[in-house]
Design an enzyme around this catalytic site. Structure first.
Site, PDB file in Angstrom:
ATOM      1  CE1 TYR A  99      -4.435  -1.194   0.164  1.00 21.85           C
ATOM      2  CE2 TYR A  99      -3.183  -3.095   0.939  1.00 21.85           C
ATOM      3  CZ  TYR A  99      -4.353  -2.555   0.422  1.00 21.85           C
ATOM      4  OH  TYR A  99      -5.420  -3.362   0.157  1.00 21.85           O
ATOM      5  CD  GLU A 159      -6.595  -6.317   1.047  1.00 18.34           C
ATOM      6  OE1 GLU A 159      -5.384  -6.113   1.239  1.00 18.34           O
ATOM      7  OE2 GLU A 159      -7.309  -5.590   0.318  1.00 18.34           O
ATOM      8  CE1 TYR A 182     -11.484 -14.267  -6.831  1.00 20.54           C
ATOM      9  CE2 TYR A 182     -13.826 -13.858  -6.647  1.00 20.54           C
ATOM     10  CZ  TYR A 182     -12.529 -13.447  -6.462  1.00 20.54           C
ATOM     11  OH  TYR A 182     -12.264 -12.221  -5.893  1.00 20.54           O
TER      12      TYR A 182
HETATM   13  C1  LIG Z   1     -14.263 -13.656 -10.153  1.00 22.06           C
HETATM   14  C2  LIG Z   1     -14.021 -14.185 -11.543  1.00 22.06           C
HETATM   15  C3  LIG Z   1     -14.443 -15.462 -11.881  1.00 22.06           C
HETATM   16  C4  LIG Z   1     -14.242 -15.939 -13.167  1.00 22.06           C
HETATM   17  N1  LIG Z   1     -14.668 -17.205 -13.479  1.00 22.06           N
HETATM   18  C5  LIG Z   1     -14.473 -17.687 -14.725  1.00 22.06           C
HETATM   19  C6  LIG Z   1     -14.900 -19.005 -15.064  1.00 22.06           C
HETATM   20  O1  LIG Z   1     -15.439 -19.741 -14.227  1.00 22.06           O
HETATM   21  N2  LIG Z   1     -14.685 -19.453 -16.325  1.00 22.06           N
HETATM   22  C7  LIG Z   1     -14.093 -18.645 -17.281  1.00 22.06           C
HETATM   23  O2  LIG Z   1     -13.903 -19.114 -18.417  1.00 22.06           O
HETATM   24  N3  LIG Z   1     -13.682 -17.400 -16.994  1.00 22.06           N
HETATM   25  C8  LIG Z   1     -13.841 -16.902 -15.737  1.00 22.06           C
HETATM   26  N4  LIG Z   1     -13.397 -15.640 -15.418  1.00 22.06           N
HETATM   27  C9  LIG Z   1     -12.679 -14.854 -16.460  1.00 22.06           C
HETATM   28  C10 LIG Z   1     -11.185 -15.229 -16.439  1.00 22.06           C
HETATM   29  O3  LIG Z   1     -10.620 -14.816 -15.221  1.00 22.06           O
HETATM   30  C11 LIG Z   1     -10.385 -14.540 -17.561  1.00 22.06           C
HETATM   31  O4  LIG Z   1     -10.669 -13.166 -17.563  1.00 22.06           O
HETATM   32  C12 LIG Z   1     -10.668 -15.136 -18.929  1.00 22.06           C
HETATM   33  O5  LIG Z   1     -10.342 -16.511 -18.939  1.00 22.06           O
HETATM   34  C13 LIG Z   1      -9.843 -14.413 -20.004  1.00 22.06           C
HETATM   35  O6  LIG Z   1      -8.482 -14.488 -19.664  1.00 22.06           O
HETATM   36  P1  LIG Z   1      -7.375 -14.607 -20.799  1.00 22.06           P
HETATM   37  O7  LIG Z   1      -6.041 -14.511 -20.190  1.00 22.06           O
HETATM   38  O8  LIG Z   1      -7.668 -15.777 -21.680  1.00 22.06           O
HETATM   39  O9  LIG Z   1      -7.662 -13.294 -21.667  1.00 22.06           O
HETATM   40  P2  LIG Z   1      -6.800 -11.948 -21.614  1.00 22.06           P
HETATM   41  O10 LIG Z   1      -5.495 -12.170 -22.265  1.00 22.06           O
HETATM   42  O11 LIG Z   1      -6.857 -11.399 -20.264  1.00 22.06           O
HETATM   43  O12 LIG Z   1      -7.698 -11.062 -22.608  1.00 22.06           O
HETATM   44  C14 LIG Z   1      -8.991 -10.629 -22.215  1.00 22.06           C
HETATM   45  C15 LIG Z   1      -9.568  -9.781 -23.344  1.00 22.06           C
HETATM   46  O13 LIG Z   1      -8.739  -8.634 -23.542  1.00 22.06           O
HETATM   47  C16 LIG Z   1      -8.333  -8.553 -24.905  1.00 22.06           C
HETATM   48  N5  LIG Z   1      -6.947  -8.075 -24.944  1.00 22.06           N
HETATM   49  C17 LIG Z   1      -5.891  -8.624 -24.284  1.00 22.06           C
HETATM   50  N6  LIG Z   1      -4.758  -7.943 -24.566  1.00 22.06           N
HETATM   51  C18 LIG Z   1      -5.118  -6.952 -25.421  1.00 22.06           C
HETATM   52  C19 LIG Z   1      -4.401  -5.922 -26.084  1.00 22.06           C
HETATM   53  N7  LIG Z   1      -3.097  -5.756 -25.886  1.00 22.06           N
HETATM   54  N8  LIG Z   1      -5.100  -5.101 -26.903  1.00 22.06           N
HETATM   55  C20 LIG Z   1      -6.434  -5.253 -27.100  1.00 22.06           C
HETATM   56  N9  LIG Z   1      -7.152  -6.212 -26.482  1.00 22.06           N
HETATM   57  C21 LIG Z   1      -6.512  -7.040 -25.666  1.00 22.06           C
HETATM   58  C22 LIG Z   1      -8.450  -9.973 -25.458  1.00 22.06           C
HETATM   59  O14 LIG Z   1      -8.695  -9.991 -26.855  1.00 22.06           O
HETATM   60  C23 LIG Z   1      -9.628 -10.508 -24.686  1.00 22.06           C
HETATM   61  O15 LIG Z   1     -10.841 -10.173 -25.325  1.00 22.06           O
HETATM   62  C24 LIG Z   1     -13.597 -15.135 -14.139  1.00 22.06           C
HETATM   63  C25 LIG Z   1     -13.147 -13.850 -13.791  1.00 22.06           C
HETATM   64  C26 LIG Z   1     -13.358 -13.381 -12.509  1.00 22.06           C
HETATM   65  C27 LIG Z   1     -12.859 -12.012 -12.142  1.00 22.06           C
HETATM   66  C1  HEM Z   2      -6.354   2.011  -1.306  1.00 23.93           C
HETATM   67  C2  HEM Z   2      -5.637   1.324  -2.197  1.00 23.93           C
HETATM   68  C3  HEM Z   2      -6.269   0.415  -3.246  1.00 23.93           C
HETATM   69  C4  HEM Z   2      -7.468   0.515  -3.878  1.00 23.93           C
HETATM   70  C5  HEM Z   2      -8.538   1.569  -3.707  1.00 23.93           C
HETATM   71  C6  HEM Z   2      -7.563  -0.611  -4.794  1.00 23.93           C
HETATM   72  C7  HEM Z   2      -8.644  -0.864  -5.620  1.00 23.93           C
HETATM   73  C8  HEM Z   2      -8.781  -1.993  -6.398  1.00 23.93           C
HETATM   74  C9  HEM Z   2      -9.962  -2.327  -7.165  1.00 23.93           C
HETATM   75  C10 HEM Z   2     -11.216  -1.483  -7.245  1.00 23.93           C
HETATM   76  C11 HEM Z   2      -9.730  -3.504  -7.774  1.00 23.93           C
HETATM   77  C12 HEM Z   2     -10.696  -4.281  -8.685  1.00 23.93           C
HETATM   78  C13 HEM Z   2     -11.571  -5.163  -7.816  1.00 23.93           C
HETATM   79  C14 HEM Z   2     -12.530  -5.986  -8.644  1.00 23.93           C
HETATM   80  O1  HEM Z   2     -12.131  -7.035  -9.129  1.00 23.93           O
HETATM   81  O2  HEM Z   2     -13.660  -5.555  -8.831  1.00 23.93           O
HETATM   82  C15 HEM Z   2      -8.399  -3.932  -7.409  1.00 23.93           C
HETATM   83  C16 HEM Z   2      -7.783  -5.068  -7.880  1.00 23.93           C
HETATM   84  C17 HEM Z   2      -6.423  -5.294  -7.755  1.00 23.93           C
HETATM   85  N1  HEM Z   2      -5.555  -4.601  -6.947  1.00 23.93           N
HETATM   86 FE1  HEM Z   2      -6.004  -3.025  -5.789  1.00 23.93          FE
HETATM   87  N2  HEM Z   2      -6.418  -1.341  -4.711  1.00 23.93           N
HETATM   88  C18 HEM Z   2      -5.598  -0.752  -3.782  1.00 23.93           C
HETATM   89  C19 HEM Z   2      -4.356  -1.206  -3.392  1.00 23.93           C
HETATM   90  C20 HEM Z   2      -3.647  -2.190  -4.036  1.00 23.93           C
HETATM   91  C21 HEM Z   2      -2.288  -2.559  -3.745  1.00 23.93           C
HETATM   92  C22 HEM Z   2      -1.441  -1.965  -2.634  1.00 23.93           C
HETATM   93  C23 HEM Z   2      -1.928  -3.533  -4.637  1.00 23.93           C
HETATM   94  C24 HEM Z   2      -0.588  -4.227  -4.770  1.00 23.93           C
HETATM   95  C25 HEM Z   2       0.434  -3.622  -5.332  1.00 23.93           C
HETATM   96  C26 HEM Z   2      -3.085  -3.792  -5.470  1.00 23.93           C
HETATM   97  C27 HEM Z   2      -3.137  -4.736  -6.468  1.00 23.93           C
HETATM   98  C28 HEM Z   2      -4.308  -5.131  -7.110  1.00 23.93           C
HETATM   99  C29 HEM Z   2      -4.349  -6.201  -8.085  1.00 23.93           C
HETATM  100  C30 HEM Z   2      -3.165  -7.026  -8.578  1.00 23.93           C
HETATM  101  C31 HEM Z   2      -5.691  -6.316  -8.481  1.00 23.93           C
HETATM  102  C32 HEM Z   2      -6.249  -7.282  -9.521  1.00 23.93           C
HETATM  103  C33 HEM Z   2      -5.993  -6.599 -10.829  1.00 23.93           C
HETATM  104  C34 HEM Z   2      -6.494  -7.289 -12.032  1.00 23.93           C
HETATM  105  O3  HEM Z   2      -6.831  -8.460 -11.952  1.00 23.93           O
HETATM  106  O4  HEM Z   2      -6.515  -6.610 -13.073  1.00 23.93           O
HETATM  107  N3  HEM Z   2      -4.097  -2.969  -5.087  1.00 23.93           N
HETATM  108  N4  HEM Z   2      -7.848  -2.992  -6.568  1.00 23.93           N
END
Ligand SMILES: Cc1cc2nc3c(=O)[nH]c(=O)nc-3n(C[C@H](O)[C@H](O)[C@H](O)COP(=O)(O)OP(=O)(O)OC[C@H]3O[C@@H](n4cnc5c(N)ncnc54)[C@H](O)[C@@H]3O)c2cc1C
Ligand code: HEM
Length: 400
Positions: free
Chosen positions: A98, A140, A191
């Site tokens: 943080y 957390e 998840y």
């Molecule tokens: C709580 C939670 C539960 C989930 N449960 C499931 C589940 O049960 N089953 C499931 O299949 N998925 C689930 N997901 C979704 C999963 O986590 C992934 O987001 C999904 O599998 C896509 O990941 P990926 O790495 O294949 O795609 P990514 O590489 O992350 O790409 C995601 C999208 O972004 C686009 N993209 C990536 N890079 C670029 C770029 N440079 N420029 C433009 N576009 C870009 C891609 O074309 C794609 O459309 C869940 C997500 C969450 C948050």
């Molecule tokens: C007050 C401080 C912070 C706020 C307000 C914040 C807020 C958030 C929010 C809104 C999300 C998305 C939640 C969702 O899935 O809906 C998130 C995800 C995340 N945060 Fe934070 N965060 C904070 C601090 C941090 C710190 C200290 C770290 C570590 C360096 C961190 C790392 C991440 C990562 C890795 C994710 C998941 C990102 C992804 O999957 O794209 N965050 N946070």
């Protein structure tokens, strides 16, 4: 509690800060990843960075938290904090990080707002940041404690005991802890993160809902292959899981997390999903079956066609095994496999959703928004509707 001086400054500057948050968070991630590139290896999701979704979620959550503090200085917005804390635990965020985020976030605020950031303005926003960080750190810490792990120590190796092709685009992996120990306690609907090393050597995390009974010895995840549209690349983690992972391989999974979890009440349940959003619902259904539940359960699912509907037969069978459950499916392109299914998009009219139901929703945001409207019309109170988003939650803070 927010001090009175800070509240006045916050009220005066919230519109300007909120208006600039998009630029602030863009600069924040840019400078943080430039100085600390290790945070992009095994922590932040680079797909969400490319799409800007994480940036918007962060901005929305800060504006939402600040707004809530002004309305109710003594109360923390629970749903917002809980959603973030669960995601943080699923990726292993630790309290020392943080300070890093604070440094780059406040650097970006100063750069974007320039002279408007007087010492008083900086102090007021500093207070907001640490109130939010403190609330997240406390939540957390509790989640890590409940999971029985040290903060950030979330990873464990699992063996794939079976790979199963569900549809042309969806595959399931049945998993057992590789060390032979018991599977960690999870709640139905939760998840895990999967941690994979990508071909360029960078580790990426993605979340997958548990799609089987989380009370047994095995866990299952069910993954849809994400195809790139309009020139965007294919989803990297889903593609690698589909192409490279089979029976006998090992996967690295986090402890289970997620604030959307099956309640233990006796009230009617409505499980509503679209597409791959069926996965947490299967976890819940399997749990209900394993515990001999007699609850009234309505399973509502929408998909392109029966062929594309992952876990369709299993959903039917589980529903049939429950004493008071019913399933209704909608397909845009119906097929002979599901003769009773309805045609077109999900429409709650005539379905008979009980007004005292607890509802779990999962699918694309436009789908969930439409269904939520229908549920409210059916008399279901907003507090009884819980939803999971398969990406950063842009709905809760109202940024999408
Ligand atoms: C709580 C939670 C539960 C989930 N449960 C499931 C589940 O049960 N089953 C499931 O299949 N998925 C689930 N997901 C979704 C999963 O986590 C992934 O987001 C999904 O599998 C896509 O990941 P990926 O790495 O294949 O795609 P990514 O590489 O992350 O790409 C995601 C999208 O972004 C686009 N993209 C990536 N890079 C670029 C770029 N440079 N420029 C433009 N576009 C870009 C891609 O074309 C794609 O459309 C869940 C997500 C969450 C948050
Ligand atoms: C007050 C401080 C912070 C706020 C307000 C914040 C807020 C958030 C929010 C809104 C999300 C998305 C939640 C969702 O899935 O809906 C998130 C995800 C995340 N945060 Fe934070 N965060 C904070 C601090 C941090 C710190 C200290 C770290 C570590 C360096 C961190 C790392 C991440 C990562 C890795 C994710 C998941 C990102 C992804 O999957 O794209 N965050 N946070």
């Amino acid at each position: 509690m927010l001090s009175e001086e800070s509240a006045a400054v916050l009220r005066a500057t919230l519109p300007a800060v909120a208006g600039a948050l998009d630029e602030i968070t863009t600069r924040f991630y840019g400078s943080m990843f430039r100085d600390r590139p290790e945070l992009l290896d095994g922590l932040f999701n680079r797909g969400n960075q490319a799409s800007g979704a994480q940036r918007r979620a962060l901005a929305g959550s800060i504006a939402g938290f600040a707004g809530a503090l002004l309305e109710n200085p003594d109360i923390r917005p629970d749903a917002l904090l809980s959603r973030i804390a669960h995601k943080h635990v699923a990726v292993g965020v630790t309290d020392d990080q943080y300070t890093i985020v604070h440094k780059y976030l406040f650097g970006a605020i100063a750069e974007v707002l320039g002279d408007a950031v007087t010492p008083e303005v900086a102090a007021a926003w500093d207070e907001v940041y640490w109130l939010m960080a403190g609330a997240l750190i406390a939540r957390e810490a509790r989640l890590y404690h409940d999971a029985g792990v040290a903060p950030g120590d979330i990873w464990r190796r699992w063996t794939v005991v079976e790979r199963h092709e569900e549809t042309a685009d969806v595959v399931s992996f049945l998993l057992r802890p590789a060390d032979g120990g018991p599977a960690p306690v999870a709640r139905a609907g939760q998840y895990v993160s999967v941690r994979l090393r990508m071909p360029d050597g960078v580790h990426q995390l993605r979340q997958y809902s548990l799609s089987s009974d989380p009370g047994g010895d095995l866990r299952r995840i069910t993954v849809k292959r994400v195809a790139g549209a309009d020139g965007a690349p294919d989803g990297e983690v889903s593609r690698m899981l589909h192409e490279r992972v089979g029976t006998g391989d090992e996967l690295v999974l986090s402890v289970p997390a997620g604030d959307v979890a099956l309640d233990e009440a006796g009230t009617p349940l409505v499980l509503v999903s679209a597409g791959i959003g069926c996965t947490p619902m299967l976890g819940m259904l399997a749990r209900l079956a394993a515990t001999g539940s007699t609850r009234r359960v309505l399973v509502l699912h929408a998909d392109g066609s029966p062929d594309e509907h992952a876990l369709r037969a299993e959903t039917r069978e589980t529903v049939e095994s429950l004493p008071d459950a019913e399933a209704v499916f909608w397909y845009e392109r119906p097929g002979p496999e599901e003769p009773g299914a309805r045609t077109g998009l999900m429409d709650l009219a005539g379905v008979g959703v009980p007004a005292d139901a607890t509802v779990y929703l999962c699918g694309p945001l436009p789908f969930m928004r439409a269904v939520r409207g229908g549920l409210l019309d059916a008399g279901v109170p907003a507090r009884a509707i819980h939803y999971e988003v398969f990406g950063p939650d842009l709905w809760l803070p109202g940024t999408d």
